[in-house]
Design an enzyme around this catalytic site. Sequence first.
Site, PDB file in Angstrom:
ATOM      1  N   MET A 208       0.857  -1.194   0.000  1.00 30.83           N
ATOM      2  CA  MET A 208       0.000   0.000   0.000  1.00 30.83           C
ATOM      3  C   MET A 208       0.885   1.234   0.000  1.00 30.83           C
ATOM      4  O   MET A 208       1.825   1.316   0.785  1.00 30.83           O
ATOM      5  CB  MET A 208      -0.905   0.011   1.239  1.00 30.83           C
ATOM      6  CG  MET A 208      -1.931  -1.114   1.289  1.00 30.83           C
ATOM      7  SD  MET A 208      -2.876  -1.117   2.835  1.00 30.83           S
ATOM      8  CE  MET A 208      -3.813   0.395   2.639  1.00 30.83           C
ATOM      9  N   HIS A 209       0.580   2.155  -0.900  1.00 33.39           N
ATOM     10  CA  HIS A 209       1.393   3.370  -0.946  1.00 33.39           C
ATOM     11  C   HIS A 209       0.597   4.624  -1.295  1.00 33.39           C
ATOM     12  O   HIS A 209       1.080   5.730  -1.113  1.00 33.39           O
ATOM     13  CB  HIS A 209       2.526   3.206  -1.968  1.00 33.39           C
ATOM     14  CG  HIS A 209       2.050   3.243  -3.397  1.00 33.39           C
ATOM     15  ND1 HIS A 209       1.454   2.154  -4.007  1.00 33.39           N
ATOM     16  CD2 HIS A 209       2.062   4.230  -4.323  1.00 33.39           C
ATOM     17  CE1 HIS A 209       1.138   2.475  -5.245  1.00 33.39           C
ATOM     18  NE2 HIS A 209       1.484   3.727  -5.472  1.00 33.39           N
ATOM     19  N   ARG A 210      -0.619   4.464  -1.821  1.00 28.36           N
ATOM     20  CA  ARG A 210      -1.371   5.644  -2.261  1.00 28.36           C
ATOM     21  C   ARG A 210      -1.774   6.492  -1.054  1.00 28.36           C
ATOM     22  O   ARG A 210      -2.277   5.970  -0.063  1.00 28.36           O
ATOM     23  CB  ARG A 210      -2.583   5.229  -3.084  1.00 28.36           C
ATOM     24  CG  ARG A 210      -2.174   4.550  -4.376  1.00 28.36           C
ATOM     25  CD  ARG A 210      -3.295   4.409  -5.362  1.00 28.36           C
ATOM     26  NE  ARG A 210      -2.774   3.778  -6.578  1.00 28.36           N
ATOM     27  CZ  ARG A 210      -2.190   4.431  -7.580  1.00 28.36           C
ATOM     28  NH1 ARG A 210      -2.071   5.742  -7.526  1.00 28.36           N
ATOM     29  NH2 ARG A 210      -1.727   3.786  -8.624  1.00 28.36           N
TER      30      ARG A 210
END
Length: 363
Positions: A208-210
Amino acid sequence: MRVTIVAGARPNFVKIAPIINQILDAKPKGNSIDYRLVHTGQHYDKKLSGTFFEELNIPEPHINLEIGSGSQAEQTAGIMIAFEKELLNNPTDLVLVVGDVTSTMACTIVAKKNQTKVAHVEGGIRSFDQTMPEEINRMVTDAITDYFYVTSEVAVNNLKRIGVKEEAIFFVGNTMIDTLIANSSRLKEPQIFKDLSLKKEKYIVLTMHRPKNVDEESKLKSFLEEIISSSNNFPIIFPVHPRTKNIISKLNVNFNNLHLTEPLGYLEFNYLVKNSLCVITDSGGITEETTYMKVPCLTLRDNTERPETITQGTNKLVGTNPKKIKASLSIIFDGKWKKGKVPKFWDGKTAYRIVQHLLTLDI
């Protein structure tokens, strides 16, 4: 022909590696083609160093513009100023850009204002979500590009809808898959695999990075709690950015089977993905790799610019409501997930097709 290839972030290098290799293969055969690799330095990644280039057999960039981080406007302006100087000092026949990062858009604008032709690898993909900076980059780039190398029929149709002439569109496939195929026998077991005694298809990979998913503590906590509670106590391996790791450390979450690790190299990460039960992600590129490897993938987004990974591949758009995760994981645990198929031209020969077309251009 002189081709200036632009890359600004780590995924860009994965996409351009096979193109460079095909140019290097074509040149000794009497073809008049050469390249100059420009790294804008948009993203600084300590793993994007000599080790990374050696790992994927990518020659070092001829120049790093060292733009670094900043606001959208600061970064775009910095790239444009530096790349204009680069083009003036090193004239070229064609600028080849890839993907949808800020460097792609900024360098396309500079090239066109310099009366230089532009080719866009991965042209035509759309999420139709203008809250995503990447979507703005795609739209601007494709509005002024000369040659479009596309990954799917969906991308072809997207370009036709905005008035791009058919003779400018070339359905060639996906260079990310070229790189994956070329390195499939070289994938490397990461240390965490040994440390946790992981078994094939007995663990889950999470990325997860957004900002929408990780910057808001309550949202990130809800995601993690739902994933953990729905995981049947399978180990969850989360290669995590240090900034996100700091946010997680503040959360009151049961971490019994959640294992945070440093970001992994390309060969190690894809080894982890290939042998996993499934991947949960908010990335676009990973959904392409899981589709090729036929690994179930749950995407934590409300839209995707890669619909073929859903209609043909192993990906499912779960959305951004954490409560929807459990039902999808249950299908995977029950062994009822769709098998998927590999999209057309995702065959390891995309870069060859691109370079063969470049050789026909009279510019």
